[in-house]
Design a protein around this motif. Structure first.
Motif, mmCIF file in Angstrom:
data_model
loop_
_atom_site.group_PDB
_atom_site.id
_atom_site.type_symbol
_atom_site.label_atom_id
_atom_site.label_comp_id
_atom_site.label_asym_id
_atom_site.label_seq_id
_atom_site.Cartn_x
_atom_site.Cartn_y
_atom_site.Cartn_z
ATOM 1 N N VAL A 58 -3.554 7.207 -3.816
ATOM 2 C CA VAL A 58 -3.245 6.478 -2.590
ATOM 3 C C VAL A 58 -3.868 5.082 -2.691
ATOM 4 O O VAL A 58 -5.091 4.941 -2.769
ATOM 5 C CB VAL A 58 -3.767 7.221 -1.357
ATOM 6 N N TYR A 59 -3.016 4.074 -2.694
ATOM 7 C CA TYR A 59 -3.457 2.675 -2.791
ATOM 8 C C TYR A 59 -3.584 2.110 -1.378
ATOM 9 O O TYR A 59 -2.596 1.955 -0.662
ATOM 10 C CB TYR A 59 -2.445 1.879 -3.608
ATOM 11 N N ASN A 60 -4.814 1.801 -0.988
ATOM 12 C CA ASN A 60 -5.092 1.272 0.349
ATOM 13 C C ASN A 60 -5.972 0.033 0.195
ATOM 14 O O ASN A 60 -7.197 0.107 0.327
ATOM 15 C CB ASN A 60 -5.777 2.330 1.202
ATOM 16 N N ARG A 75 0.838 -1.187 0.000
ATOM 17 C CA ARG A 75 0.000 0.000 0.000
ATOM 18 C C ARG A 75 0.878 1.244 0.000
ATOM 19 O O ARG A 75 2.067 1.198 0.325
ATOM 20 C CB ARG A 75 -0.923 -0.008 1.215
ATOM 21 N N ASN A 85 -8.571 -0.390 -5.202
ATOM 22 C CA ASN A 85 -8.046 -0.861 -3.912
ATOM 23 C C ASN A 85 -8.234 -2.356 -3.706
ATOM 24 O O ASN A 85 -8.646 -2.813 -2.639
ATOM 25 C CB ASN A 85 -8.693 -0.083 -2.756
#
Length: 413
Positions: free
Chosen positions: A178-180, A14, A319
């Protein structure tokens, strides 16, 4: 974009990634000929810097490039920050070509890279303002508002403006994303082949017909035309147009199918809260090209890497967790007893437990089992080996239960 959890499993970590908005545009202010002239001039000076850097044994630093080319570019009317973009881009191209052992790069596309000081992005109005030397151009993005709305409020890095062969204007804008990824409860494994993509979720096997063979056929048609007219096609506009059209159709088929399948499988994984498991095929091309030139030719349109990148891009957007598994023994090991398989053409036979399945199914199941084996310590709800465990796991089998594989084939998405 990958982080190792074990030596045999790599999880995409992440954090901040980059996703690019690419859209066709139309000029609102300024003429197309003036924009083409500015892009021609930008390409010419970039090629000049590439030619200069190619003769050097060691690439200069950014500060050294600034001292070498900044004043020359400023005398030709380029803006200060555009000068920096030009020689940074030229340095990156030369560095990549030399590290890969390639020939001197020759630029063919009409593009220009602009940073925040030379471009304005207004996504609400779908308007891009770019400044090239002493000229200002306003470009209206021709894309759906639903797609562009996903990039509202995100930080962008640069604007890339280009004109293709048919005179269309293209705009590319990389955004910070933003990769979550969510905490997955299930696993979907994907085995990529030339004719079929096999998907296994622990319950059933599903097959999807690819379009890689269609793209490979068009590529071979173009090469046959080149062989038949080996001395003429470079100077004959008719045959040159036919060859380029065939290569263009081949490329577009691959890109279109990869993007559609990637969106389908990522949305399906998100609905079921699943992680997508792929094989790490980074070394496939280099290993195969040493052994067989015919296999290397097939890999040219067997776009496994392009498909994996399309899945990875969509997974970052939605995601969805992505795991890369070591491909070793995924087609030679029995998924039930881990004994070595024997093959009759593409039919796999296990002499120990009498398992009979086709090669693609075995590969997809072994990818699934490797993900369960090496990621189960981090996710206790996944359980243990789904084919040999004493305790029942969702999507698995009891120890004495016969294995039945449900198979479905899909020809379109």
């Amino acid at each position: 974009m990958r982080g190792c959890t074990t030596s045999l499993a790599m999880v995409v970590p992440r954090g901040e990634k980059i996703l690019t908005l690419r859209a066709c545009g139309v000029l609102v202010d300024g003429s197309l000929e003036e924009l083409r002239e500015e892009l021609y001039h930008t390409r010419r000076v970039t090629q000049y810097i590439i030619d200069c850097l190619w003769e050097l044994d060691k690439l200069p630093s950014i500060n050294q490039l600034h001292q070498m080319f900044y004043k020359m570019l400023r005398r030709q009317g380029f803006r200060a920050h555009q000068c920096k973009q030009i020689y940074k881009y030229a340095r990156a191209i030369v560095k990549s070509a030399k590290s890969n052992g390639g020939r001197k790069p020759v630029l063919k596309k009409l593009t220009a890279r602009l940073d925040r000081y030379d471009a304005v992005v207004d996504l609400e109005k779908q308007l891009i303002i770019v400044k090239l030397r002493n000229r200002v151009f306003k470009i209206k993005l021709l894309h759906s508002k639903e797609y562009i709305r996903k990039f509202f409020g995100r930080k962008w890095y640069e604007v890339i403006v280009g004109i293709d062969g048919s005179g269309r204007i293209w705009v590319c804008i990389p955004f910070r994303w933003v990769y979550n990824p969510y905490s997955s409860k299930r696993v979907i494994s994907i085995d990529i082949n030339l004719r079929k993509v096999v998907v296994y979720n622990g319950l059933c096997v599903r097959r999807f017909d690819t379009r890689f063979t269609e793209a490979l056929y068009l590529k071979h048609l173009a090469e046959d035309v080149q062989k038949c007219h080996s001395y003429v096609w470079r100077r004959n506009r008719k045959w040159l147009g036919i060859i380029r059209a065939l290569h263009r159709r081949s490329r577009n088929i691959v890109v279109d199918w990869c993007r559609k399948f990637a969106k389908y499988i990522v949305l399906k994984a998100r609905r079921t809260r699943s992680a997508i498991v792929l094989e790490d095929l980074e070394e496939l091309w280099s290993n195969v090209s040493r052994k067989s030139s015919s296999l290397a030719d097939k890999l040219s349109r067997f776009a496994y890497h392009k498909l994996q990148q399309a899945i990875l891009t969509k997974a970052v957007e939605y995601n969805v967790p992505i795991v890369f598994i070591d491909p070793k023994n995924t087609s030679t090991m029995c998924p039930r007893c881990e004994y070595r398989l024997f093959y009759n053409y593409k039919l796999a036979i296990c002499p120990r437990c009498n398992l009979i399945a086709d090669r693609d199914t075995v590969g997809a199941m072994n990818i699934y089992l490797k993900a369960i084996k090496y990621l189960a310590p981090c996710h206790g709800s996944w359980g243990t080996h789904p084919m040999t465990n004493e305790s029942r796991v969702k999507g698995g089998l009891l120890k004495d239960e016969p294995m039945t594989i449900h198979t479905k084939t899909y020809t379109s998405i």
